[in-house]
Design an enzyme around this catalytic site. Structure first.
Site, short mmCIF file in Angstrom:
data_model
loop_
_atom_site.label_atom_id
_atom_site.label_comp_id
_atom_site.label_asym_id
_atom_site.label_seq_id
_atom_site.Cartn_x
_atom_site.Cartn_y
_atom_site.Cartn_z
N PHE A 20 0.83 -1.22 0.00
CA PHE A 20 0.00 0.00 0.00
C PHE A 20 0.87 1.27 0.00
O PHE A 20 0.84 2.07 -0.95
CB PHE A 20 -0.91 -0.06 1.23
CG PHE A 20 -1.57 1.21 1.64
CD1 PHE A 20 -2.20 2.04 0.71
CD2 PHE A 20 -1.58 1.60 2.98
CE1 PHE A 20 -2.82 3.22 1.12
CE2 PHE A 20 -2.20 2.76 3.39
CZ PHE A 20 -2.81 3.59 2.46
N ILE A 21 1.68 1.42 1.03
CA ILE A 21 2.46 2.66 1.15
C ILE A 21 3.58 2.69 0.10
O ILE A 21 3.79 3.70 -0.58
CB ILE A 21 3.05 2.80 2.57
CG1 ILE A 21 1.91 2.80 3.61
CG2 ILE A 21 3.90 4.06 2.70
CD1 ILE A 21 2.38 2.68 5.06
N SER A 126 6.32 3.93 13.61
CA SER A 126 4.89 3.96 13.90
C SER A 126 4.54 4.98 14.97
O SER A 126 4.84 4.79 16.15
CB SER A 126 4.48 2.54 14.35
OG SER A 126 3.25 2.58 15.00
N TYR A 151 5.36 -4.79 18.48
CA TYR A 151 5.52 -4.06 17.22
C TYR A 151 6.17 -2.69 17.47
O TYR A 151 7.12 -2.30 16.79
CB TYR A 151 4.13 -3.91 16.61
CG TYR A 151 4.01 -3.10 15.33
CD1 TYR A 151 4.08 -3.72 14.08
CD2 TYR A 151 3.76 -1.73 15.37
CE1 TYR A 151 3.92 -3.00 12.92
CE2 TYR A 151 3.59 -1.00 14.21
CZ TYR A 151 3.68 -1.63 12.98
OH TYR A 151 3.52 -0.90 11.84
N LYS A 155 9.92 -1.41 16.47
CA LYS A 155 10.10 -0.20 15.64
C LYS A 155 11.08 0.76 16.34
O LYS A 155 11.97 1.32 15.73
CB LYS A 155 8.75 0.51 15.43
CG LYS A 155 7.78 -0.22 14.49
CD LYS A 155 8.12 0.01 13.04
CE LYS A 155 7.03 -0.48 12.09
NZ LYS A 155 7.48 -0.62 10.70
N ASN A 180 -1.94 7.09 10.90
CA ASN A 180 -2.85 6.13 10.25
C ASN A 180 -3.08 6.55 8.80
O ASN A 180 -3.96 7.37 8.54
CB ASN A 180 -4.20 6.08 10.98
CG ASN A 180 -4.05 5.57 12.39
OD1 ASN A 180 -3.47 6.22 13.25
ND2 ASN A 180 -4.55 4.37 12.64
N ILE A 210 -17.93 -1.67 15.80
CA ILE A 210 -17.05 -0.75 16.52
C ILE A 210 -16.89 -1.24 17.95
O ILE A 210 -17.87 -1.52 18.62
CB ILE A 210 -17.65 0.68 16.52
CG1 ILE A 210 -17.52 1.26 15.11
CG2 ILE A 210 -16.98 1.57 17.55
CD1 ILE A 210 -17.95 2.69 15.00
N ARG A 276 -12.16 -2.67 23.71
CA ARG A 276 -11.00 -3.55 23.90
C ARG A 276 -9.96 -2.81 24.74
O ARG A 276 -9.73 -1.63 24.54
CB ARG A 276 -10.36 -3.90 22.54
CG ARG A 276 -11.28 -4.65 21.62
CD ARG A 276 -10.58 -5.00 20.33
NE ARG A 276 -10.12 -3.80 19.61
CZ ARG A 276 -9.59 -3.82 18.39
NH1 ARG A 276 -9.43 -4.95 17.76
NH2 ARG A 276 -9.21 -2.70 17.80
N1 LIG Z 1 -0.49 0.81 6.99
C1 LIG Z 1 -0.38 1.40 8.17
O1 LIG Z 1 -1.39 1.77 8.79
C2 LIG Z 1 0.98 1.71 8.75
C3 LIG Z 1 1.13 2.67 9.76
C4 LIG Z 1 2.40 2.93 10.28
C5 LIG Z 1 3.50 2.22 9.79
N2 LIG Z 1 3.31 1.27 8.82
C6 LIG Z 1 4.48 0.52 8.32
O2 LIG Z 1 4.58 0.78 6.94
C7 LIG Z 1 5.16 -0.36 6.29
C8 LIG Z 1 4.34 -0.73 5.07
O3 LIG Z 1 2.99 -0.89 5.43
P1 LIG Z 1 1.87 -1.19 4.32
O4 LIG Z 1 0.57 -0.86 4.94
O5 LIG Z 1 2.25 -0.57 3.01
O6 LIG Z 1 2.00 -2.79 4.22
P2 LIG Z 1 1.67 -3.75 2.99
O7 LIG Z 1 1.42 -5.09 3.59
O8 LIG Z 1 0.66 -3.18 2.08
O9 LIG Z 1 3.06 -3.80 2.21
C9 LIG Z 1 4.19 -4.48 2.67
C10 LIG Z 1 4.92 -5.09 1.51
O10 LIG Z 1 6.07 -5.80 2.01
C11 LIG Z 1 6.16 -7.05 1.38
N3 LIG Z 1 6.81 -8.01 2.28
C12 LIG Z 1 6.38 -8.38 3.52
N4 LIG Z 1 7.21 -9.31 4.03
C13 LIG Z 1 8.19 -9.51 3.10
C14 LIG Z 1 9.33 -10.36 3.02
N5 LIG Z 1 9.65 -11.20 4.03
N6 LIG Z 1 10.10 -10.31 1.92
C15 LIG Z 1 9.79 -9.49 0.89
N7 LIG Z 1 8.72 -8.65 0.90
C16 LIG Z 1 7.92 -8.69 1.98
C17 LIG Z 1 4.72 -7.46 1.10
O11 LIG Z 1 4.65 -8.40 0.06
C18 LIG Z 1 4.09 -6.11 0.74
O12 LIG Z 1 4.24 -5.86 -0.66
C19 LIG Z 1 5.30 -1.44 7.37
O13 LIG Z 1 6.61 -1.40 7.86
C20 LIG Z 1 4.36 -0.97 8.45
O14 LIG Z 1 4.81 -1.42 9.73
C21 LIG Z 1 2.09 1.02 8.28
#
Ligand SMILES: NC(=O)c1ccc[n+]([C@@H]2O[C@H](COP(=O)([O-])OP(=O)(O)OC[C@H]3O[C@@H](n4cnc5c(N)ncnc54)[C@H](O)[C@@H]3O)[C@@H](O)[C@H]2O)c1
Length: 323
Positions: A20-21, A126, A151, A155, A180, A210, A276
């Site tokens: 996603f990100i 995070s 988690y 981090k 978020n 919720i 929760r």
């Molecule tokens: N989405 C949120 O709300 C949020 C908030 C704060 C921080 N984050 C952090 O942002 C980062 C990305 O989040 P996201 O929501 O885009 O996640 P996501 O699951 O959409 O994307 C993660 C990507 O990493 C890849 N991946 C995971 N494990 C892997 C591995 N062992 N080898 C190779 N590729 C691997 C997955 O295939 C996926 O494409 C994470 O570190 C998460 O902790 C996310």
């Protein structure tokens, strides 16, 4: 503080760039003229990258495999580390796994980055977990860090190792403590991401569940704004290394429901369940440091971002695939 715009100035590797990100960071890097390599799991779906597959290099491998990670760093200047093997809600089930999969592998990445001469690592931390239960709102980067999930602990530990590798080996870095994020390409079937899950349920005519009275407040930030922050972090040289990235505003779950009702039209059914214990009541980030030092600020109003996401989901007809 120096703000440097450097078109065509570097090779970027996005670990987890198919997610996603990461896919939005890829879009922003391409827009600003960088060469982009994406590292993701073997045989993973490329849906989020379909529109840019002809403009990025894809490397398939496993973050748990040191050889794969080392090979992916070949001729890379900048690394965006967006891989996490755990989620906040479930990381306490197995902290040892969390440490092995995220912390140990990241230290391997840092070792390889030093050896390969990587110029900078941008790490997504995070803002929702590293501070623990806030003592005051909004939360600045100076707020105490007492995470209550593995988690968040991991981090924070990665943040500290980045500090150490910078001090000892000169590996530059920026940490973005993200709140978020929400928006296009977010997983609507996930266990986190209230906006995404609520939109799916609304579109599918399912009741929205919720926990608690719906007054839990979080800081929701639009993904397009987040992607800008990531690339600004790459292009900025400053003594500050850790930044909160959020909207700086709080929205309750009930606010989200009300907004979706306005956008969606048909009546939305909401089921209130017992609260929760894991849910802290309020989390809102103070983003002034990023405004000043990253030359960044979120520009997408919540109403507009949610509407865009809603329209996107409608276009994708995701709702029809919901079982
Ligand atoms: N989405 C949120 O709300 C949020 C908030 C704060 C921080 N984050 C952090 O942002 C980062 C990305 O989040 P996201 O929501 O885009 O996640 P996501 O699951 O959409 O994307 C993660 C990507 O990493 C890849 N991946 C995971 N494990 C892997 C591995 N062992 N080898 C190779 N590729 C691997 C997955 O295939 C996926 O494409 C994470 O570190 C998460 O902790 C996310």
């Amino acid at each position: 503080m120096f703000f440097n715009f450097m078109p065509n100035a570097g090779n970027c590797l996005i670990l987890g760039g198919g997610g996603f990100i990461g896919s939005h960071v890829a879009d922003m890097l391409l827009k600003r003229g960088y060469r982009v390599t994406i590292f993701g799991k073997r045989n993973s779906k490329k849906t989020n990258l379909a529109h840019i597959l002809d403009r990025v290099k894809i490397i398939e491998g496993d973050f748990n495999n040191d050889v794969d990670v080392r090979q992916s760093l070949d001729r890379i200047d900048y690394v965006f580390h967006l891989i996490s093997g755990t989620l906040p809600a479930t990381s306490n089930d197995n902290p040892i796994y969390d440490i092995e999969i995220n912390l140990v592998n990241t230290i391997r990445l840092l070792n390889a980055s030093v050896e390969r001469g990587v110029k900078k690592i941008i790490f997504v931390s995070s803002g929702g977990t590293v501070y623990g239960t806030p003592t005051h709102i909004p939360i600045s980067e100076q707020h105490p860090t007492h995470p209550i999930s593995s988690y968040g602990v991991v981090k924070k530990a990665i943040e500290d190792y980045l500090f150490m590798y910078h001090a000892l080996y000169g590996l530059d870095y920026t940490v973005l403590r993200l709140s978020n994020p929400y928006g296009e390409r977010q997983n609507i079937f996930g266990v986190q991401g209230a906006v995404a899950v609520f939109l799916r349920k609304a579109l599918n005519g399912e009741p929205i569940e919720i926990w608690g009275d719906g007054n839990t407040v979080r800081d929701y930030v639009y993904i397009g704004d987040v992607a800008e922050a990531f690339v600004n972090a790459l292009e900025t040289t400053t003594a500050e290394k850790i930044f909160n990235i959020g909207s700086g505003d709080g929205r309750s779950l009930n606010d989200i429901i009300n907004l979706i009702s306005t956008i969606h039209g048909p009546r939305i059914e909401v089921k209130y369940l017992p609260a929760r214990r894991v849910d802290i009541p309020v989390n809102i980030l103070d983003i002034s440091l990023a405004r000043t030092h990253l030359n960044w600020q979120p520009t997408t109003p919540f109403q507009d971002g949610v509407k865009r996401f809603y329209n996107y989901l409608n276009t994708q007809r995701y709702a029809q695939h919901v079982g």
